[in-house]
Design an enzyme around this catalytic site. Structure first.
Site, PDB file in Angstrom:
ATOM      1  N   GLU A 158     -12.528   5.353   7.212  1.00  0.00           N
ATOM      2  CA  GLU A 158     -11.238   6.219   6.703  1.00  0.00           C
ATOM      3  C   GLU A 158     -11.150   7.392   7.821  1.00  0.00           C
ATOM      4  OE1 GLU A 158      -8.139   8.324   5.951  1.00  0.00           O
ATOM      5  OE2 GLU A 158      -8.344   6.458   4.833  1.00  0.00           O
ATOM      6  N   ALA A 181       7.240  -0.493  -7.038  1.00  0.00           N
ATOM      7  CA  ALA A 181       8.099  -1.443  -7.372  1.00  0.00           C
ATOM      8  C   ALA A 181       8.796  -1.262  -8.508  1.00  0.00           C
ATOM      9  CB  ALA A 181       7.295  -2.689  -7.928  1.00  0.00           C
ATOM     10  N   ALA A 198      10.763 -15.024   0.444  1.00  0.00           N
ATOM     11  CA  ALA A 198      10.358 -15.583  -1.101  1.00  0.00           C
ATOM     12  C   ALA A 198      10.925 -14.527  -2.113  1.00  0.00           C
ATOM     13  CB  ALA A 198       9.030 -15.844  -1.406  1.00  0.00           C
ATOM     14  N   GLU A 205      17.800 -13.312   0.698  1.00  0.00           N
ATOM     15  CA  GLU A 205      16.520 -13.381   0.941  1.00  0.00           C
ATOM     16  C   GLU A 205      15.828 -14.258   2.092  1.00  0.00           C
ATOM     17  OE1 GLU A 205      12.650 -12.683   1.160  1.00  0.00           O
ATOM     18  OE2 GLU A 205      13.890 -11.556  -0.179  1.00  0.00           O
ATOM     19  N   HIS A 253      -7.043   4.356 -34.444  1.00  0.00           N
ATOM     20  CA  HIS A 253      -8.332   4.981 -34.089  1.00  0.00           C
ATOM     21  C   HIS A 253      -9.086   3.424 -34.764  1.00  0.00           C
ATOM     22  CE1 HIS A 253     -12.307   6.784 -33.826  1.00  0.00           C
ATOM     23  NE2 HIS A 253     -12.759   5.935 -34.997  1.00  0.00           N
ATOM     24  N   GLY A 301      -9.042   1.954   6.136  1.00  0.00           N
ATOM     25  CA  GLY A 301      -8.046   2.648   5.314  1.00  0.00           C
ATOM     26  C   GLY A 301      -8.652   2.804   3.704  1.00  0.00           C
ATOM     27  N   GLY A 304      11.546 -12.508  -4.969  1.00  0.00           N
ATOM     28  CA  GLY A 304      10.499 -11.619  -5.811  1.00  0.00           C
ATOM     29  C   GLY A 304       9.898 -10.809  -4.867  1.00  0.00           C
ATOM     30  N   GLY A 305      10.078 -10.929  -3.499  1.00  0.00           N
ATOM     31  CA  GLY A 305       9.621 -10.142  -2.404  1.00  0.00           C
ATOM     32  C   GLY A 305       8.078 -10.041  -2.277  1.00  0.00           C
TER      33      GLY A 305
END
Length: 474
Positions: free
Chosen positions: A209, A326, A42, A39, A450, A186, A44-45
């Protein structure tokens, strides 16, 4: 000082410790394989450190602040004092707890952790460079390699993430001080999630957008409640415009966007967040050395075992085809590890859920009505609105609906679309139903507690069967 090369060997070399890579490494370790996980940033990416987890923490925190200040209808009057720096510290604490857990789990399962940037150096070798200042490198010889290098934000020409007022999602989530205004370029899931966060914290948000609506991967019936709620929060939308430049002013910056005819519109703002999507990271791997070439999208083609065109190289997560999710990456990592270990395993994408943590949330799984018809099914659809749900009304959040899609002849559930409170949680039940081959009758006949939001899935199935009790039948 330059340190000489070191050479080591391993059964499985995993490149990238995100939710695909670390899961693959842990699973391979559980199966008795010698595993090395490399890696460069970090553990956990992106997901754990800069994306999924920190964004959800900020979504929760901003939601608490907004709810506390907007509950007059329930007889609650408050004016919360928000300390954004403390909010970010809390978010960072959540991230640290999870990433620390990943590292401990890897070590507990015998995974050898190496920090550095990896690239292929042959058909069975990786070269790992440690640091960027001549700290040396090492060669890892492997029997199998798993590529899980993830993705990075797409830059828009004219908007360099290195320029101070221009932010990517990672930088936006780390701000300890809020700007008074922000243009978000975006209107996809990242842009809409973060626009909601900042609007709830009092930032004047404008979304620009290029297309004619938000969340283009979803139909208008799903996107409409999200846009309506966003407009209630004060978010200003401008569609059919492509942002192309920004300039400094005495009071901030001016973002310029143009329509398809070249007519320009200017937006005065303090910050601009670019959130137009992500692209796979495959250009740093020296793929030629192993005989691989990415497709036009920059991804590595794979089969049902996550195997690439090179027999001993696998690809998972954002660098493989399919949606950038993920949980998809994690499942692909498990399958790749099991295949390498000689276990029977294969990928099945028919029931991969997706969620967008907007307000209201979106949760989807399987086929839409149009998808089902295109695949030759005779689809039948059932819906249930949350404004007919007792539990939704008691939470003060009753926008949206549950929609289920099934094959009319067999009754088998094919898909579900949910927009509304806790949609990200509710969709799991319907994903399980699809995975198990459940029918509408199975879902409708399952007694649900319920009052709960989950009753809406039962009611939607009953509606598709024509005998709904709490909404009008077709």
């Amino acid at each position: 000082m330059v340190v000489g090369d070191i050479s080591t060997g391993t059964d499985v070399a995993v490149v990238g410790a995100g939710p695909g890579g670390y899961v693959a490494a842990i699973r391979a370790g559980q199966l008795g394989l010698d595993v090395t996980l490399v890696e460069k940033d970090a553990y956990g990416g992106t997901c754990l450190n800069y994306g999924c987890i920190p964004s959800k923490a900020m979504i929760t925190a901003s939601g608490v602040a907004h709810e506390a200040g907007h509950a007059e209808e329930m007889g609650v009057y408050a004016d919360p004092d928000v300390d954004v720096a403390e909010m970010v510290d809390w978010k960072d604490g959540v991230v640290d707890q999870l990433t620390g857990g990943v590292e401990k789990l890897c070590k507990a399962n015998g995974v050898n952790l190496i920090e550095g940037r990896a690239e292929f150096a042959g058909s069975d070798k990786l070269r790992v460079v440690h640091g960027g200042d001549g700290q040396g490198s090492e060669t890892i010889e492997y029997e199998h390699a798993i590529v899980s290098t993830g993705s990075r934000p797409i830059e828009v020409p004219g908007f360099d993430f290195g320029d101070d007022p221009v932010l990517d999602s990672r930088q936006a989530l780390a701000m300890a001080e809020l700007p008074s205004s922000m243009v978000i370029v975006g209107g996809g899931y990242i842009g809409m999630e973060l626009s909601t966060v900042f609007a709830k914290l009092g930032v004047d948000v404008t979304v620009v957008e290029m297309l004619d609506g938000i969340l283009p991967q979803y139909g208008d019936d799903i996107a409409r409640p999200v846009r309506q709620r966003a407009e209630e929060l004060g978010i200003d939308f401008h569609f059919g415009l492509a942002a192309d430049s920004w300039t400094d002013t005495d009071d901030g910056i001016v973002v310029t966007a143009a329509d398809e005819d070249g007519e320009e519109t200017e937006f005065e703002t303090e910050k601009v967040l670019v959130a137009v999507g992500r692209q796979p990271v495959t250009d740093t791997l020296n793929l030629d050395a192993v005989g691989l070439e990415p497709n036009d999208d920059g991804r590595l083609e794979t089969d049902h075992e996550a195997r690439t065109d090179v027999e001993n190289v696998f690809a998972i997560g954002d660098v493989a085809p399919g949606p950038m999710l993920a949980h998809k990456a994690s499942k692909e990592g498990e399958v790749a590890a099991e295949v390498i270990a000689g276990e029977p395993a294969a990928l099945d994408y028919q029931a991969v859920p997706a969620a967008v943590f907007t307000d209201p949330e979106i949760g989807t799984v399987g086929l839409t009505e149009d998808d089902a018809a295109a695949q030759g099914f005779d689809p039948v659809v059932g819906t249930f609105p949350f404004n007919a749900s007792g539990r939704a009304l008691t939470t003060g959040h009753d926008d949206g609906f549950v929609e289920v899609v099934a094959d009319e002849e067999s009754g088998f559930l094919l898909g579900a679309q949910i927009v509304g409170p806790e949609a990200s949680e509710l969709v799991a039940e319907l994903g399980l139903a699809i995975e198990m081959g459940a029918t509408l009758e199975d879902v409708a006949s399952t007694i649900h507690t319920h009052p709960t939001l989950s009753e809406a899935t039962m009611e939607a199935a009953e509606h598709a069967l024509g005998h709904a009790v709490h909404t009008l039948n077709r």
